[in-house]
Each structure stands twice: as C-alpha cells, then as structure tokens.
Enzyme design. Structure first.
Site, PDB file in Angstrom:
ATOM      1  N   LYS A 268      -5.090 -10.456  -7.571  1.00 24.93           N
ATOM      2  CA  LYS A 268      -6.254 -10.588  -6.673  1.00 24.93           C
ATOM      3  C   LYS A 268      -7.404  -9.694  -7.150  1.00 24.93           C
ATOM      4  CE  LYS A 268      -6.322  -8.583  -2.669  1.00 24.93           C
ATOM      5  NZ  LYS A 268      -6.069  -8.083  -1.320  1.00 24.93           N
TER       6      LYS A 268
ATOM      7  N   LYS B  96     -11.282  -4.097  -4.935  1.00 25.68           N
ATOM      8  CA  LYS B  96     -12.113  -2.925  -5.209  1.00 25.68           C
ATOM      9  C   LYS B  96     -11.280  -1.768  -5.738  1.00 25.68           C
ATOM     10  CE  LYS B  96     -12.432  -2.570  -0.271  1.00 25.68           C
ATOM     11  NZ  LYS B  96     -13.367  -2.728   0.819  1.00 25.68           N
TER      12      LYS B  96
ATOM     13  N   LYS C  94       0.822  -1.211   0.000  1.00 24.54           N
ATOM     14  CA  LYS C  94       0.000   0.000   0.000  1.00 24.54           C
ATOM     15  C   LYS C  94       0.852   1.254   0.000  1.00 24.54           C
ATOM     16  CE  LYS C  94      -4.435  -1.319   1.953  1.00 24.54           C
ATOM     17  NZ  LYS C  94      -5.397  -1.106   3.030  1.00 24.54           N
TER      18      LYS C  94
HETATM   19  P1  TYM Z   1     -10.581  -6.066   3.641  1.00 25.03           P
HETATM   20  O1  TYM Z   1     -11.611  -5.055   3.931  1.00 25.03           O
HETATM   21  O2  TYM Z   1      -9.502  -5.754   2.673  1.00 25.03           O
HETATM   22  O3  TYM Z   1     -11.253  -7.411   3.164  1.00 25.03           O
HETATM   23  C1  TYM Z   1     -12.270  -8.027   3.923  1.00 25.03           C
HETATM   24  C2  TYM Z   1     -12.193  -9.539   3.812  1.00 25.03           C
HETATM   25  O4  TYM Z   1     -12.325  -9.947   2.446  1.00 25.03           O
HETATM   26  C3  TYM Z   1     -11.250 -10.805   2.099  1.00 25.03           C
HETATM   27  N1  TYM Z   1     -10.917 -10.596   0.688  1.00 25.03           N
HETATM   28  C4  TYM Z   1     -10.790 -11.587  -0.195  1.00 25.03           C
HETATM   29  N2  TYM Z   1     -10.932 -12.917  -0.064  1.00 25.03           N
HETATM   30  C5  TYM Z   1     -10.749 -13.670  -1.177  1.00 25.03           C
HETATM   31  N3  TYM Z   1     -10.425 -13.143  -2.394  1.00 25.03           N
HETATM   32  C6  TYM Z   1     -10.278 -11.810  -2.562  1.00 25.03           C
HETATM   33  N4  TYM Z   1      -9.980 -11.295  -3.752  1.00 25.03           N
HETATM   34  C7  TYM Z   1     -10.464 -10.965  -1.427  1.00 25.03           C
HETATM   35  N5  TYM Z   1     -10.402  -9.625  -1.238  1.00 25.03           N
HETATM   36  C8  TYM Z   1     -10.677  -9.413   0.073  1.00 25.03           C
HETATM   37  C9  TYM Z   1     -10.107 -10.380   3.022  1.00 25.03           C
HETATM   38  O5  TYM Z   1      -9.151 -11.402   3.160  1.00 25.03           O
HETATM   39  C10 TYM Z   1     -10.847 -10.099   4.302  1.00 25.03           C
HETATM   40  O6  TYM Z   1     -11.089 -11.294   5.032  1.00 25.03           O
HETATM   41  N6  TYM Z   1      -7.524  -5.978   7.531  1.00 25.03           N
HETATM   42  C11 TYM Z   1      -8.829  -6.451   7.106  1.00 25.03           C
HETATM   43  C12 TYM Z   1      -9.977  -5.930   7.938  1.00 25.03           C
HETATM   44  C13 TYM Z   1      -9.871  -6.196   9.398  1.00 25.03           C
HETATM   45  C14 TYM Z   1     -10.000  -7.447  10.049  1.00 25.03           C
HETATM   46  C15 TYM Z   1      -9.862  -7.170  11.439  1.00 25.03           C
HETATM   47  C16 TYM Z   1     -10.195  -8.747   9.595  1.00 25.03           C
HETATM   48  C17 TYM Z   1      -9.671  -5.262  10.368  1.00 25.03           C
HETATM   49  N7  TYM Z   1      -9.669  -5.844  11.596  1.00 25.03           N
HETATM   50  C18 TYM Z   1      -9.927  -8.192  12.370  1.00 25.03           C
HETATM   51  C19 TYM Z   1     -10.258  -9.761  10.546  1.00 25.03           C
HETATM   52  C20 TYM Z   1     -10.135  -9.482  11.907  1.00 25.03           C
HETATM   53  C21 TYM Z   1      -9.028  -5.972   5.686  1.00 25.03           C
HETATM   54  O7  TYM Z   1      -8.452  -5.050   5.223  1.00 25.03           O
HETATM   55  O8  TYM Z   1      -9.949  -6.603   5.016  1.00 25.03           O
END
Ligand code: TYM
Length: 339
Positions: free
Chosen positions: A202, A205, A119
């Site tokens: 991947k 968004k 990032k």
């Molecule tokens: P974020 O918002 O980027 O994504 C949310 C969840 O979606 C999954 N994900 C995917 N899984 C499969 N294929 C993809 N292309 C794909 N894109 C996104 C992510 O793995 C995630 O599970 N850091 C986290 C948010 C967070 C969190 C937490 C998660 C904050 N605190 C505590 C678990 C526990 C994040 O940025 O997710």
C-alpha cells in the site's frame, strides 16, 4: 438493519500524523468532495488528532499537521460552507462516546483488528492502550453524528465492520434502536493505491522511501519525476482490464489514471492499450501534475494564514456540537446516567 429513519449523513476522518499522500487523496478526500457535491447528504469531515496521538506525535508537529490537513481538505474542494469541517479534539463528545463504546466492545474484537496487529508488530505489550482502543474511538466518531455512510479506503473495512458490531451490540444490550448500522462506502478505482516502488504494498506516509509515494505537497517536477521512475514491467499495456491481473505495478498506474481522470479502467485502456510504459508514463505524469499541482499551491496559500484555518475549525466545531451534544445526552440517558 435499523427500523429508525436516520438523516442521510456522511462522516469520515483522516489522521493528522504528517504528510497527505495520493492514496489519501484518491481513496478518501476526492470521494469526500464528490459526496459533498452530490447534494443528497449532510457531510462531516474530521482531522482525527485524538487518533493520531495513539502513536507518538511531537506537539509542534501535531499542530502544524492538523492545520496542513485542514488546508488539504479545503484545497481539494471541501467547502466549509457545504460541509462541517472539524478537528476531533474540539468536539469532546467523540471522546465521551468512545468511553461508553470501550465498555460495549469486547477485548476479543479488538484483538482481531489487523491494523492493530500490523502497527503493534512484535511489540504489542509496549504500544499505547489508546492504539488498542483506536477502533472504539473511530466507531464513536461516526455514531456520535448518527452518520449513515462512511467513505474510506479499503484498509478501513474491518474498522467499519467493528463500528457496525458496536452499534448492534449497544442497541441490543439496551433494548433500543438508537445507533444506525452504517454503510461503508469503499468504491472506485483507487480504494487501494499502491506504492510506486512495489505494486504489492500500500502507498503509505510511513514508507521510508519518499519515491514510493506522491505527497500532496510535492511540486510539479517532483510529481513528474516520481511517476517517470515508478516501477513497471517490460510488457506493453493491455487493451482490457483482465490483462492487468498479475501485473500489480501496471494495474496501480492504470488505477491512478482512472481515479485522477474520473473514468473507468476500461476507458483508460481504450486510450492507452498497446502503449509501452515509456510513452504512458509521461502522459500519466502530465495528468497527475494537472490535477495535483494546483492543490499543493492552494494548500501553501492557505497555510500562510493559520488564523483563518483556526477560525474555520472553531466554526465547524460549533456546528458539530449542535448534532453531537443531544446524541451524547440521549446516550447517557439510555445507559442510565443521572443528569
Ligand atoms: P488514515 O489517516 O490512515 O487514512 C485516511 C483515509 O485515506 C485512506 N487511505 C488510502 N486509500 C487508498 N489507498 C491508499 N494507499 C490509502 N492510504 C490511506 C484510508 O482508507 C482512509 O479512508 N482510522 C482512519 C481515520 C479515522 C476514520 C474515522 C475514518 C478515524 N475515525 C471515522 C472514517 C471514519 C485512518 O487511520 O485513516
């Protein structure tokens, strides 16, 4: 591993930074629903707005995106009666524990985080301090509930390892057995849903090409069109999973089918092995529309009544604080803070 017995509890979160994708749905939300309905866990699911603002968010968009994400959770099957559904900033103990963890985690641990490096890119001196500390807040999200299981997509694996390291170091430094050492739950055919335009990247968004992803708000025609246009190779589909090696675009579409239908990749290939993509894609498009279009419809219906969404989140925050306030109080006591 910890000696203490912890209540089996699931926590996971998604950033309300705009636009839920099929990757979020298959890699995360659909699993959240399964774990909620399985009945062996308490489940807490969170819109992580404090994480979202580690990169710039227009305030009006943030509020809209937070409600839309809540609508996406509910429309996908998260029930406010069965799960605690919250917006992170409404439960202040997340940020309070994150400060303690900022003082436990080491600079070197954070510097190794590949998501930070991706990032920040070449711009590391100019990104927010919050982006650097992001994984400590994530550890706090999980550990303020003494959660034991965390379902996520594959890209969060390193963050969950850091969560384990923080729990272990805190317990060690203070000579306690207080925070659980969590189990990441990274399972199923869709832990890494790839771009429809490039099966080696991947689905995200933030990809500039809207054709690279299915958005959870896309209507039936758009979903079908994106799948029909998805990148493929010229060969027929194999009849066994081994035949998908070195065919990232084909593998991605088969994985999406398996995850949408809740069957194994081998079972998908029993059905479609030998078909050309010209025949396979319309079948996949029909399946995707059947599963996803009702969710988009329900999200739109829920978004028509934002006050009801706010009420659900306020209720969730109340339930959450019954768990988080005593855990924060005990943490402060362990650290030696005077009440
Ligand atoms: P974020 O918002 O980027 O994504 C949310 C969840 O979606 C999954 N994900 C995917 N899984 C499969 N294929 C993809 N292309 C794909 N894109 C996104 C992510 O793995 C995630 O599970 N850091 C986290 C948010 C967070 C969190 C937490 C998660 C904050 N605190 C505590 C678990 C526990 C994040 O940025 O997710």
């Amino acid at each position: 591993m910890s000696e203490q017995q912890f209540t089996p509890r699931v926590f996971s979160g998604i950033q309300p930074s705009g636009g839920l994708t099929l990757g979020n749905y298959l890699g995360a939300i659909k699993r959240f629903v399964d774990m909620q309905n399985e009945g062996s866990f308490e489940t807490v699911y969170c819109m992580v707005d404090l994480h979202a603002i580690t990169t710039w968010q227009d305030p009006k968009d943030l509020a809209h995106n937070t409600r839309e994400l809540a609508a996406g959770f509910i429309a996908s099957g998260i029930s406010p009666e069965k799960s605690i559904l919250i917006n992170q900033s409404q439960v202040p103990e997340h940020a309070q524990l994150a400060w303690i963890f900022n003082c436990v985690a080491r600079m070197g641990w954070m510097q190794r985080m590949t998501q930070f490096k991706d990032k920040a890119g070449k711009n590391a001196q100019n990104v927010s301090l919050g982006l650097f500390g992001y994984p400590a807040l994530m550890a706090a999200d999980i550990l303020i509930y003494h959660a034991t299981h965390v379902p996520v997509g594959d890209d969060q694996k390193q963050h969950l390892e850091l969560t384990r390291d923080i729990a272990i170091k805190f317990n060690h430094d203070f000579g306690v057995d207080f925070f659980p050492v969590i189990e990441p739950v990274i399972e199923g055919a869709a832990t890494r849903v790839m771009s429809l335009r490039d099966g080696t990247k991947k689905m995200s968004k933030s990809d500039p090409s809207d054709a690279s992803r299915i958005n959870m708000t896309d209507d039936a025609d758009t979903i079908a069109k994106k799948i029909r246009k998805a990148k493929t190779d010229p060969d027929a589909l194999p009849s066994e999973a081994a035949g998908l090696e070195d065919r990232p675009d084909a593998r991605n579409l088969v994985n999406i089918w398996a995850a949408l239908a809740d069957i194994s990749v081998d079972d998908v290939l029993k059905e479609v092995g030998g078909l050309q993509f010209g025949a396979f894609k319309p079948m996949l498009a029909d399946l995707a529309v059947e599963k996803l279009a009702p969710i988009a419809g329900e999200m739109a219906r829920l978004m028509a009544d934002p006050a009801e969404i706010d009420r659900i989140l306020a209720h969730g925050a109340g339930q959450a604080r019954e768990i988080t306030a005593p855990i924060l109080a005990k943490t402060y006591e362990i650290v030696g803070m005077v009440k």
